[in-house]
Enzyme design. Structure first.
Site, mmCIF file in Angstrom:
data_model
loop_
_atom_site.group_PDB
_atom_site.id
_atom_site.type_symbol
_atom_site.label_atom_id
_atom_site.label_comp_id
_atom_site.label_asym_id
_atom_site.label_seq_id
_atom_site.Cartn_x
_atom_site.Cartn_y
_atom_site.Cartn_z
ATOM 1 N N GLY A 186 5.729 -115.171 7.207
ATOM 2 C CA GLY A 186 5.233 -113.838 7.463
ATOM 3 C C GLY A 186 4.854 -113.111 6.196
ATOM 4 N N ARG A 187 5.835 -112.433 5.593
ATOM 5 C CA ARG A 187 5.554 -111.559 4.458
ATOM 6 C C ARG A 187 4.865 -112.263 3.297
ATOM 7 N NH1 ARG A 187 11.533 -109.391 4.158
ATOM 8 N NH2 ARG A 187 11.803 -111.333 5.343
ATOM 9 N N TYR A 192 12.184 -107.486 22.791
ATOM 10 C CA TYR A 192 11.139 -106.814 23.570
ATOM 11 C C TYR A 192 11.187 -107.263 25.037
ATOM 12 C CZ TYR A 192 9.820 -105.497 18.891
ATOM 13 O OH TYR A 192 9.860 -104.997 17.614
ATOM 14 N N ARG A 252 7.071 -117.474 22.086
ATOM 15 C CA ARG A 252 7.975 -117.175 20.973
ATOM 16 C C ARG A 252 9.341 -116.752 21.490
ATOM 17 N NH1 ARG A 252 7.891 -112.657 16.065
ATOM 18 N NH2 ARG A 252 7.966 -114.181 14.389
ATOM 19 N N GLN A 304 -1.156 -112.988 19.757
ATOM 20 C CA GLN A 304 0.178 -112.761 20.313
ATOM 21 C C GLN A 304 0.132 -111.577 21.274
ATOM 22 O OE1 GLN A 304 3.694 -110.765 18.570
ATOM 23 N NE2 GLN A 304 4.569 -112.817 18.447
#
Length: 361
Positions: A309-310, A181, A224, A102
């Site tokens: 993810g987590r 971002y 993304r 990424q």
């Protein structure tokens, strides 16, 4: 591997050949050398442990130092950085996995103490809130509005980073256009106040994507998005129209996949008809997504693959645990980030999974 769950079915289309539909989402872990931007020596083990994922998307990697967001985030610019990433891809491929890098430019969500210069953004609009720097949290700063020359240079920096990623052995790259971002900032109402041609919301994200596609091929480029996500103080009141325009262009380019981060499940029914290629969905609702959440989205045809993810932090063999019903480990939040190795590679696999086939060249 049993296939009772739709998550455990193979997914094959275009350039993607995945043994299951359980992707590993990009997660900032903060373990890189903060001075050199070189990934930690154990990063190859960290990702290889999780190679049973249908697809791994790495933590965000900066394509230029000015794009670094927080301490311990790695780059892919220097020879030393590229060589360390090559160790990672070699280990993942040896374990039978597939891995995309990424590429992440943080834009205004950074701090001069981290990058050695003023932060940058589409317009000189300061974000509300704080950012994490060495020593703790601090107030944000007002970014410098990027010039046309700056934007041309940043586009080339993305291209160089993408080429470096392929040279390092990655199967492809994911452009991070989400979560507030830089690329996302161009799409938002309150951060893109430009009156030049880059005031057209989709223009700069599209220019970067087109340039990276031209450099390494569309089948190696994912993107993304997080439509309507207010993270990092963004406002997107008209996001269905803006993303409709963006995805029409992405359909034309034929990207490898679209990775959608949703803070509201209602995002998926809007995006699914707009995007004609593989869709990876990532629920970002607060607590970790559950297997049941993911199965429901796949069965409804709203996504093709689900990114976790987590859950991948404490459960490196997550697809195998879904298959066997093995219990899932919950990880303390303090182990998510930081230079300490506690919580990085010390969670063992408890299941045996079939070795997946590599993506065809």
């Amino acid at each position: 591997m049993p296939t009772e769950s739709p998550l455990l079915r193979p997914y094959r289309t275009g350039a993607l050949a995945l043994p299951n539909r359980v992707a590993m989402a990009p997660m900032t872990r903060g373990r890189a050398d903060d001075t050199t931007g070189v990934p930690h020596p154990l990063t190859s083990l960290y990702y290889a442990q999780r190679a049973s994922a249908g697809l791994i998307v790495t933590e965000g990697i900066w394509p230029v130092l000015a794009g670094k967001s927080t301490p311990g985030v790695p780059g892919i610019v220097t020879t030393e950085q590229v060589e360390r990433w090559r160790e990672v891809t070699t280990a993942v491929h040896a374990a039978g996995g597939r891995i995309f890098a990424q590429l992440w430019h943080a834009g205004r969500v950074s701090h001069p103490s981290l990058i050695g210069e003023q932060t940058v953004a589409p317009s000189a609009v300061r974000a509300e809130g704080r950012v994490y720097v060495k020593g703790g949290w601090t107030e944000t700063t007002t970014p410098r509005a990027l010039t046309a020359d700056d934007l041309a240079r940043i586009t080339e920096e993305f291209v160089t980073a993408a080429r470096n990623a392929i040279d390092a052995g990655f199967d492809g790259v994911e452009l991070h256009g989400a979560n507030g971002y830089l690329l996302h900032e161009f799409l938002a109402d309150n951060t893109n106040l430009r009156t030049d041609r880059h005031g057209e919301r989709i223009r700069f994200p599209l220019e970067v994507t087109e340039a990276v596609v031209a450099a390494i091929g569309a089948d190696r480029v994912g993107y993304r998005i997080s439509p309507g996500n207010p993270e990092n103080d963004l406002v997107e009141a008209d996001w269905p129209a803006v993303y409709g325009d963006l995805l029409r262009e992405f359909n034309r380019l034929g990207l490898a996949y679209l990775h959608v981060v949703a803070t509201d499940e209602a995002v998926f029914p809007v995006i699914r008809p707009l995007w004609h290629g593989p869709l990876i969905g990532n629920l970002h609702l607060g607590p970790p997504s559950t297997r049941e959440d993911a199965e429901r989205l796949v069965e409804a045809g709203l996504v093709d693959v689900v990114a976790f993810g987590r859950l991948f932090i404490g459960n490196p063999d997550l697809p195998g645990r879904f298959a066997s019903g093995a219990p899932l480990v919950e990880v303390d939040k303090h182990q998510h980030y930081g230079s300490a190795l506690d919580g990085y590679v010390d969670f063992p696999a408890v299941t045996t999974t079939r070795s997946p086939s590599p993506v065809p060249a």
